[in-house]
Design an enzyme around this catalytic site. Structure first.
Site, PDB file in Angstrom:
ATOM      1  N   ASP A   1      31.921  37.110  45.918  1.00  0.00           N
ATOM      2  CA  ASP A   1      33.226  36.686  44.846  1.00  0.00           C
ATOM      3  C   ASP A   1      33.120  35.388  44.890  1.00  0.00           C
ATOM      4  O   ASP A   1      33.219  34.841  45.849  1.00  0.00           O
ATOM      5  CB  ASP A   1      34.260  37.456  45.524  1.00  0.00           C
TER       6      ASP A   1
ATOM      7  N   HIS B   1      33.511  30.486  37.437  1.00  0.00           N
ATOM      8  CA  HIS B   1      34.631  31.460  38.256  1.00  0.00           C
ATOM      9  C   HIS B   1      33.769  32.335  39.427  1.00  0.00           C
ATOM     10  O   HIS B   1      34.525  32.534  40.329  1.00  0.00           O
ATOM     11  CB  HIS B   1      35.546  32.106  37.253  1.00  0.00           C
TER      12      HIS B   1
HETATM   13  P1  ADQ Z   1      37.767  38.931  39.052  1.00  0.00           P
HETATM   14  O1  ADQ Z   1      36.711  39.364  39.316  1.00  0.00           O
HETATM   15  O2  ADQ Z   1      38.839  39.560  38.009  1.00  0.00           O
HETATM   16  O3  ADQ Z   1      38.097  37.533  38.643  1.00  0.00           O
HETATM   17  P2  ADQ Z   1      40.056  38.431  41.300  1.00  0.00           P
HETATM   18  O4  ADQ Z   1      40.021  37.085  41.735  1.00  0.00           O
HETATM   19  O5  ADQ Z   1      40.418  39.382  42.702  1.00  0.00           O
HETATM   20  O6  ADQ Z   1      38.689  38.945  40.663  1.00  0.00           O
HETATM   21  O7  ADQ Z   1      41.336  38.595  40.351  1.00  0.00           O
HETATM   22  C1  ADQ Z   1      41.778  39.969  39.950  1.00  0.00           C
HETATM   23  C2  ADQ Z   1      43.083  39.889  39.335  1.00  0.00           C
HETATM   24  O8  ADQ Z   1      43.670  40.950  38.792  1.00  0.00           O
HETATM   25  C3  ADQ Z   1      44.017  39.537  40.428  1.00  0.00           C
HETATM   26  O9  ADQ Z   1      45.298  38.745  40.193  1.00  0.00           O
HETATM   27  C4  ADQ Z   1      44.698  40.792  40.760  1.00  0.00           C
HETATM   28  O10 ADQ Z   1      46.203  40.991  41.069  1.00  0.00           O
HETATM   29  C5  ADQ Z   1      44.478  41.544  39.319  1.00  0.00           C
HETATM   30  N1  ADQ Z   1      44.384  42.972  39.703  1.00  0.00           N
HETATM   31  C6  ADQ Z   1      43.397  43.666  40.023  1.00  0.00           C
HETATM   32  N2  ADQ Z   1      43.404  44.943  40.012  1.00  0.00           N
HETATM   33  C7  ADQ Z   1      44.604  45.282  39.331  1.00  0.00           C
HETATM   34  C8  ADQ Z   1      45.263  46.362  38.855  1.00  0.00           C
HETATM   35  N3  ADQ Z   1      44.934  47.716  39.323  1.00  0.00           N
HETATM   36  N4  ADQ Z   1      46.305  46.373  38.286  1.00  0.00           N
HETATM   37  C9  ADQ Z   1      46.849  45.194  37.687  1.00  0.00           C
HETATM   38  N5  ADQ Z   1      46.245  43.957  38.255  1.00  0.00           N
HETATM   39  C10 ADQ Z   1      45.116  44.044  38.996  1.00  0.00           C
HETATM   40  C11 ADQ Z   1      37.049  36.462  38.429  1.00  0.00           C
HETATM   41  C12 ADQ Z   1      36.098  36.217  39.742  1.00  0.00           C
HETATM   42  C13 ADQ Z   1      36.838  35.601  41.040  1.00  0.00           C
HETATM   43  C14 ADQ Z   1      37.662  34.676  40.790  1.00  0.00           C
HETATM   44  C15 ADQ Z   1      38.693  34.869  39.375  1.00  0.00           C
HETATM   45  C16 ADQ Z   1      39.469  33.703  39.088  1.00  0.00           C
HETATM   46  O11 ADQ Z   1      35.000  37.334  40.041  1.00  0.00           O
HETATM   47  O12 ADQ Z   1      35.855  35.626  42.148  1.00  0.00           O
HETATM   48  O13 ADQ Z   1      38.637  34.554  41.865  1.00  0.00           O
HETATM   49  O14 ADQ Z   1      37.941  35.256  38.563  1.00  0.00           O
HETATM   50  O15 ADQ Z   1      38.568  32.631  39.160  1.00  0.00           O
END
Ligand code: ADQ
Length: 466
Positions: free
Chosen positions: A365, A157
């Site tokens: 990311d 990921h």
């Molecule tokens: P993350 O590093 O967790 O994931 P991301 O893809 O942006 O990053 O996902 C974050 C998720 O958490 C989103 O669905 C968002 O809505 C939720 N989120 C963030 N802040 C929040 C808050 N304050 N309250 C509630 N929900 C919140 C890892 C990798 C990424 C990759 C994903 C999936 O680092 O690059 O996109 O896995 O593969």
């Protein structure tokens, strides 16, 4: 259809799907499993004095979750240690923060062995196994050592780093060698796949027998890029719900006559928050005429608090947000709201919808699902503008966003000015193209592409013989 077994470090409880707050990976997997009546195996998030391998299982809507507790030392050495202090920073190009400690490496390998030993008895001959993320790279190898012959795929990921960065990791070859025990290895983007190929060809002395095949360490595997997406129909449903609409109204009421700029991230040094805060500060400094027309909301719940690097960045962000408001706030207005808590997913959907600009500027990311959620939440008749880091995996698909170098507060400030001055015709044109991509390249398409490729991966034995 074969049963799908998904393995990831954390497993979200079956009743947490929908509006509850769970991470990007967990949400994607919950959506991916729904149609497969599969099994989801991983760590419970709890610790026990001595590892017993006792499973806690639960079945809801045809999906069975099976979780196991880990020891306190496992948590320190495997999760906080090798996963989050060694691999996470390294894979995000932060070699300055990566800690190399043999004890962490031993913990990582011990936990992967423990997971394999606990999972192996649950596997039936026709099952297809899909292992997720950097915590579990050696799991396939450990399962093979226990005689598991099933098809096993691995998906990363997070970014796969350039060879020159990866080779700073002691034992890098062992880590990569373990990936050759899978039948299929998938990455988020073509760029990460290329970086992996580069390592295999030039560091491991491997070869490329076909466009989607790599051979090294005496084995041939299938490889591919599988960009992850959001659960688009589920997101659309949430957006129509009462909570999202109420949240949008609340945000609109609290930002009357002002343009809302929004950022939503886990509080992590890879997300470029310091540079983003400085970019907003720069925007305020450069544009006195626009200053009082904007309000920036940054939501950043704290994560991995037991790792020092996370405590340090938290302190720096507190100071920066205080400095911005100290410099620019007036008695009736403050430009910056910085909130360290989690929100329900449908609340986030409403917040995104109320925003005129979304700032998604990670330094690195794997993909970034927030960028896709922001686009999915916009009003088609009056959409906001996405400002996106060129170093997010999502940038490869989302070319109509305003792409910026997240290391440059000046570029962020310029992009903010451009976004807030953009006429509606251009906003609609950019958004329509982005939205079409988010709809079609969604989590279901991602799952089907990966599982399809895994089903099509040659039988392991045949591959060995080739
Ligand atoms: P993350 O590093 O967790 O994931 P991301 O893809 O942006 O990053 O996902 C974050 C998720 O958490 C989103 O669905 C968002 O809505 C939720 N989120 C963030 N802040 C929040 C808050 N304050 N309250 C509630 N929900 C919140 C890892 C990798 C990424 C990759 C994903 C999936 O680092 O690059 O996109 O896995 O593969």
């Amino acid at each position: 259809m074969s049963r799908l077994i998904v393995v990831s470090n954390r497993v979200s409880p079956p009743n947490a799907a929908g509006e509850e707050t769970v991470g990007g990976l967990a949400m994607a997997l919950a959506a991916a499993l729904r149609e497969y009546s599969g099994l989801w195996f991983g760590w419970s998030g709890k610790t026990t004095p001595v590892f017993t391998g006792a499973l806690d299982t639960e079945t809801v809507d045809g999906v069975t979750t099976a979780v196991v507790d880990l020891e306190e030392a496992d948590l320190d050495e495997y999760y906080n240690g090798y996963a989050n202090k060694t691999l996470w920073p390294l894979f995000h190009y932060r070699t300055d923060l990566a800690a190399y400690d043999r004890v962490y490496g031993e913990g990582y390998s011990r936990v992967n062995k423990r997971f394999a030993a606990t999972l192996a008895p649950l596997i039936k001959p026709d099952d297809v196994i899909w292992v997720h993320d950097y915590h579990l790279i050696p799991l396939g190898r450990e399962l093979r050592a226990l005689g598991v012959k099933n098809r096993i795929g691995f998906f990363l990921h997070v970014p796969w780093p350039a060879r020159q960065v990866l080779t700073t990791l002691p034992g890098h070859k062992r880590l990569v060698e373990a990936m050759f025990d899978y039948d299929l290895v998938g990455f988020q983007t073509a760029e990460y796949l290329q970086a992996f190929e580069d390592y295999v060809l030039f560091e491991a002395g491997g070869s490329q027998p076909g466009t989607d095949r790599l051979r090294a360490f005496g084995r041939t595997i299938k490889v591919g890029a599988f960009p992850i997406g959001i659960d688009a129909p589920e997101f659309a449903r949430m957006l129509r719900g009462v909570t999202a609409r109420r949240m949008r109204d609340l945000m609109s009421a609290s930002t009357v006559f002002r343009n809302l700029i929004v950022g939503v991230d886990r509080l992590d040094y890879s997300k470029g928050l310091e540079e983003r805060f400085m970019g907003f500060e720069r925007f305020l400094a450069d544009n006195p005429d626009m200053r009082r027309e904007v309000l920036m909301l940054q939501i950043a719940p704290v994560s991995r608090e037991s790792v020092e690097a996370y405590q340090e960045i938290r302190g720096r962000l507190d100071a920066l947000s205080g400095r911005i408001n100290g410099e620019y706030a007036d008695i009736d207005w403050a430009p910056f709201r910085y909130v360290n808590r989690n929100y329900r997913r449908d609340e986030l959907a409403g917040i995104y919808r109320a925003a005129r600009a979304g700032l998604v500027t990670p330094l690195r990311d794997g993909m970034n699902l927030v960028a896709k959620e922001f686009v999915a939440a916009q009003d088609p008749a009056d959409p906001g503008v996405l400002i996106l880091s060129r170093f997010a995996g999502a940038a490869g698909q989302m070319r109509e966003a305003l792409l910026v170098n997240p290391n440059s507060p000046e570029e962020i400030a310029d992009a903010l000015k451009r976004a807030l001055s953009m006429d509606k015709t251009e906003r609609i044109r950019r958004w329509s193209a982005l939205f079409a991509g988010v709809q079609t390249e969604d989590v279901t398409a991602w799952r089907d592409a990966f599982v399809g490729a895994l089903a099509g991966a040659k039988e392991r034995r045949a591959a060995l013989a080739s």
